[in-house]
Design a protein around this motif. Structure first.
Motif, PDB file in Angstrom:
ATOM      1  N   GLY A   1       0.224  16.447   9.178  1.00 21.05           N
ATOM      2  CA  GLY A   1       1.677  15.719   9.289  1.00 21.05           C
ATOM      3  C   GLY A   1       1.037  14.925   9.244  1.00 21.05           C
ATOM      4  N   LYS A   2       1.071  13.843   9.914  1.00 17.90           N
ATOM      5  CA  LYS A   2       0.139  12.652   9.426  1.00 17.90           C
ATOM      6  C   LYS A   2      -0.823  12.108   8.987  1.00 17.90           C
ATOM      7  CE  LYS A   2       2.148  12.768  14.421  1.00 17.90           C
ATOM      8  NZ  LYS A   2       2.687  11.965  15.791  1.00 17.90           N
ATOM      9  N   SER A   3      -0.423  10.612   8.601  1.00 15.23           N
ATOM     10  CA  SER A   3      -1.223   9.936   7.190  1.00 15.23           C
ATOM     11  C   SER A   3      -2.492   9.438   8.489  1.00 15.23           C
ATOM     12  CB  SER A   3      -0.654   8.902   7.030  1.00 15.23           C
ATOM     13  OG  SER A   3      -2.148   8.142   6.672  1.00 15.23           O
ATOM     14  N   VAL A   4      -3.574   9.522   8.675  1.00 15.40           N
ATOM     15  CA  VAL A   4      -4.984   8.884   9.106  1.00 15.40           C
ATOM     16  C   VAL A   4      -4.730   7.452   8.629  1.00 15.40           C
ATOM     17  CG1 VAL A   4      -6.348  11.679   8.943  1.00 15.40           C
ATOM     18  CG2 VAL A   4      -6.548   9.045   7.230  1.00 15.40           C
ATOM     19  N   ALA A   5      -4.350   7.518   8.255  1.00 12.44           N
ATOM     20  CA  ALA A   5      -4.071   5.134   7.656  1.00 12.44           C
ATOM     21  C   ALA A   5      -2.826   4.862   8.408  1.00 12.44           C
ATOM     22  CB  ALA A   5      -4.149   4.854   6.033  1.00 12.44           C
ATOM     23  N   THR A   6      -2.344   5.434   9.055  1.00 11.10           N
ATOM     24  CA  THR A   6      -1.130   4.432   9.773  1.00 11.10           C
ATOM     25  C   THR A   6       0.028   5.257  10.992  1.00 11.10           C
ATOM     26  OG1 THR A   6       0.755   6.063   8.843  1.00 11.10           O
ATOM     27  CG2 THR A   6       0.337   3.983   7.309  1.00 11.10           C
ATOM     28  N   GLY A   7      -0.982   7.298  11.165  1.00 11.90           N
ATOM     29  CA  GLY A   7      -0.806   7.781  12.533  1.00 11.90           C
ATOM     30  C   GLY A   7       0.829   8.014  12.049  1.00 11.90           C
ATOM     31  N   LYS A   8       2.011   7.575  11.097  1.00 13.99           N
ATOM     32  CA  LYS A   8       2.909   8.215  10.949  1.00 13.99           C
ATOM     33  C   LYS A   8       3.222   9.376  10.347  1.00 13.99           C
ATOM     34  CE  LYS A   8       4.622   3.419  10.787  1.00 13.99           C
ATOM     35  NZ  LYS A   8       4.937   2.027  10.231  1.00 13.99           N
ATOM     36  N   LYS A   9       4.384  10.058  10.217  1.00 13.76           N
ATOM     37  CA  LYS A   9       4.446  11.451   9.476  1.00 13.76           C
ATOM     38  C   LYS A   9       4.673  11.218   7.632  1.00 13.76           C
ATOM     39  CE  LYS A   9       5.293  15.171  12.230  1.00 13.76           C
ATOM     40  NZ  LYS A   9       4.921  16.196  11.577  1.00 13.76           N
ATOM     41  N   ILE A  10       4.597  11.722   7.366  1.00  9.48           N
ATOM     42  CA  ILE A  10       4.496  11.679   5.802  1.00  9.48           C
ATOM     43  C   ILE A  10       5.339  12.099   5.465  1.00  9.48           C
ATOM     44  CG2 ILE A  10       1.401  10.791   5.225  1.00  9.48           C
ATOM     45  CD1 ILE A  10       2.645  14.071   4.541  1.00  9.48           C
ATOM     46  N   ASP A  11       5.658  11.342   4.217  1.00  8.26           N
ATOM     47  CA  ASP A  11       6.754  12.107   3.527  1.00  8.26           C
ATOM     48  C   ASP A  11       6.584  12.839   2.483  1.00  8.26           C
ATOM     49  OD1 ASP A  11       6.522   9.950   1.903  1.00  8.26           O
ATOM     50  OD2 ASP A  11       8.458   9.181   2.130  1.00  8.26           O
ATOM     51  N   TYR A  12       5.299  13.426   2.033  1.00  3.86           N
ATOM     52  CA  TYR A  12       4.713  14.140   1.517  1.00  3.86           C
ATOM     53  C   TYR A  12       5.851  15.725   0.969  1.00  3.86           C
ATOM     54  CZ  TYR A  12       1.307  10.999   1.153  1.00  3.86           C
ATOM     55  OH  TYR A  12       0.511  10.228   1.441  1.00  3.86           O
TER      56      TYR A  12
ATOM     57  N   CYS B   1       0.826  -1.425   0.006  1.00  2.46           N
ATOM     58  CA  CYS B   1       0.119  -0.330   0.374  1.00  2.46           C
ATOM     59  C   CYS B   1       1.050   1.490   0.174  1.00  2.46           C
ATOM     60  CB  CYS B   1      -0.541  -0.185   1.656  1.00  2.46           C
ATOM     61  SG  CYS B   1      -1.901   1.313   1.125  1.00  2.46           S
ATOM     62  N   ILE B   2       0.529   2.329  -0.714  1.00  3.14           N
ATOM     63  CA  ILE B   2       0.811   3.500  -0.966  1.00  3.14           C
ATOM     64  C   ILE B   2       1.086   3.976   0.519  1.00  3.14           C
ATOM     65  CG2 ILE B   2      -0.887   4.742  -1.452  1.00  3.14           C
ATOM     66  CD1 ILE B   2       1.224   5.942  -3.458  1.00  3.14           C
ATOM     67  N   CYS B   3      -0.072   3.943   1.118  1.00  2.00           N
ATOM     68  CA  CYS B   3       0.409   4.650   2.645  1.00  2.00           C
ATOM     69  C   CYS B   3       1.571   4.756   3.101  1.00  2.00           C
ATOM     70  CB  CYS B   3      -0.844   4.821   3.534  1.00  2.00           C
ATOM     71  SG  CYS B   3      -1.305   2.982   4.022  1.00  2.00           S
ATOM     72  N   GLY B   4       2.060   3.747   3.350  1.00  2.00           N
ATOM     73  CA  GLY B   4       3.291   2.881   3.961  1.00  2.00           C
ATOM     74  C   GLY B   4       2.883   2.302   5.195  1.00  2.00           C
ATOM     75  N   SER B   5       1.732   1.458   4.958  1.00  2.00           N
ATOM     76  CA  SER B   5       1.348   0.736   6.994  1.00  2.00           C
ATOM     77  C   SER B   5       1.891  -0.854   6.325  1.00  2.00           C
ATOM     78  CB  SER B   5       0.525   0.591   6.373  1.00  2.00           C
ATOM     79  OG  SER B   5      -0.089  -0.588   5.173  1.00  2.00           O
ATOM     80  N   GLY B   6       2.418  -0.780   4.771  1.00  2.00           N
ATOM     81  CA  GLY B   6       3.721  -2.489   5.090  1.00  2.00           C
ATOM     82  C   GLY B   6       2.328  -3.518   4.683  1.00  2.00           C
ATOM     83  N   LYS B   7       1.133  -3.120   4.432  1.00  2.00           N
ATOM     84  CA  LYS B   7       0.540  -4.264   4.594  1.00  2.00           C
ATOM     85  C   LYS B   7      -0.019  -3.846   2.706  1.00  2.00           C
ATOM     86  CE  LYS B   7      -2.464  -3.156   8.583  1.00  2.00           C
ATOM     87  NZ  LYS B   7      -3.899  -3.084   8.918  1.00  2.00           N
ATOM     88  N   LYS B   8      -0.395  -5.582   2.233  1.00  2.00           N
ATOM     89  CA  LYS B   8      -0.667  -5.330   0.463  1.00  2.00           C
ATOM     90  C   LYS B   8      -2.291  -4.188   0.854  1.00  2.00           C
ATOM     91  CE  LYS B   8       0.345 -10.345  -0.388  1.00  2.00           C
ATOM     92  NZ  LYS B   8       0.311 -11.437  -1.665  1.00  2.00           N
ATOM     93  N   TYR B   9      -2.208  -4.062  -0.374  1.00  2.00           N
ATOM     94  CA  TYR B   9      -3.472  -2.448  -0.920  1.00  2.00           C
ATOM     95  C   TYR B   9      -4.441  -2.673  -0.779  1.00  2.00           C
ATOM     96  CZ  TYR B   9      -5.172   0.876  -3.613  1.00  2.00           C
ATOM     97  OH  TYR B   9      -6.534   1.726  -3.740  1.00  2.00           O
TER      98      TYR B   9
END
Length: 205
Positions: free
Chosen positions: A124-135, A9-17
């Motif tokens: 500044g964080k993705s709502v999918a992962t709770g992690k800082k995004i690198d955009y 997944c492009i969101c960076g979760s490490g899971k498959k899309y």
């Protein structure tokens, strides 16, 4: 930026899309609800999210950012509307978003015109992962002619000039989704005829 069901997944979760943002509507709504920030901010973000999801509203970053800015400001938050180029991997595009307390809030990125859906960004964080995004927000000084015209208009002017495209109705819907009831939507918008977007040239957040 095409992505297959079995790709990471492009969101960076490490899971498959297919196990993550393919089911974006439910997963991202939960991510917003669970995000740690002021409830009023979450209510406004969720109000915009629900509108975009329900109507499959694409490419509306300039309007959504203007509406969210007004609603946040009316509730006492010191938000700023930014406009500039955003880069995600090798993809570069003109965009509008909100900054609050120096951090990016970007809801409209969830449904762009290229049919790629990316998780909304809260502080500044993705709502999918709770992690800082690198955009990267504000990577160059370039804006295409349409974005330059939008930047030249005040927030109030931009919304009022779009009445024929239901901008006031959209704002009313997002406000009500957020639990905010405005007696006179036109009067609320008219207060922002001297408020403008700010050009953003910055490092990645």
């Amino acid at each position: 930026m095409g992505i297959g069901r079995n790709d990471l997944c492009i969101c960076g979760s490490g899971k498959k899309y297919k196990k993550c943002c393919l089911n974006w509507s439910e997963n991202w709504a939960i991510g917003i609800d669970n995000f740690e920030c002021e409830q009023q901010v979450k209510d406004i973000v969720k109000g915009a999210f629900d509108f975009i999801a329900e109507h499959n509203y694409q490419g509306g970053c300039h309007l959504i950012s203007a509406i969210v800015h007004i609603l946040l400001t009316e509730k006492g938050f010191n938000s700023v509307v930014r406009i500039g180029e955003v880069q995600i991997d090798n993809y570069l595009f003109d965009h509008s978003w909100i900054e609050l307390d120096g951090e990016v809030i970007d809801i409209a990125i969830m449904n762009q015109l290229n049919d790629i859906k990316l998780p909304p960004v809260l502080f500044g964080k993705s709502v999918a992962t709770g992690k800082k995004i690198d955009y990267q927000y504000g990577v160059t000084q370039y804006l295409d002619p349409m974005a330059q015209v939008i930047m030249s208009k005040s927030i109030g002017q931009y919304i009022m000039e779009g009445k024929a495209q239901s901008t006031l109705k959209i704002m009313q819907t997002i406000a009500e989704n957020s639990g905010i009831f405005l007696d006179d939507i036109g009067a609320a918008v008219s207060k922002y005829y001297s408020s403008y977007r700010k050009m953003s040239i910055s490092e990645s957040i």
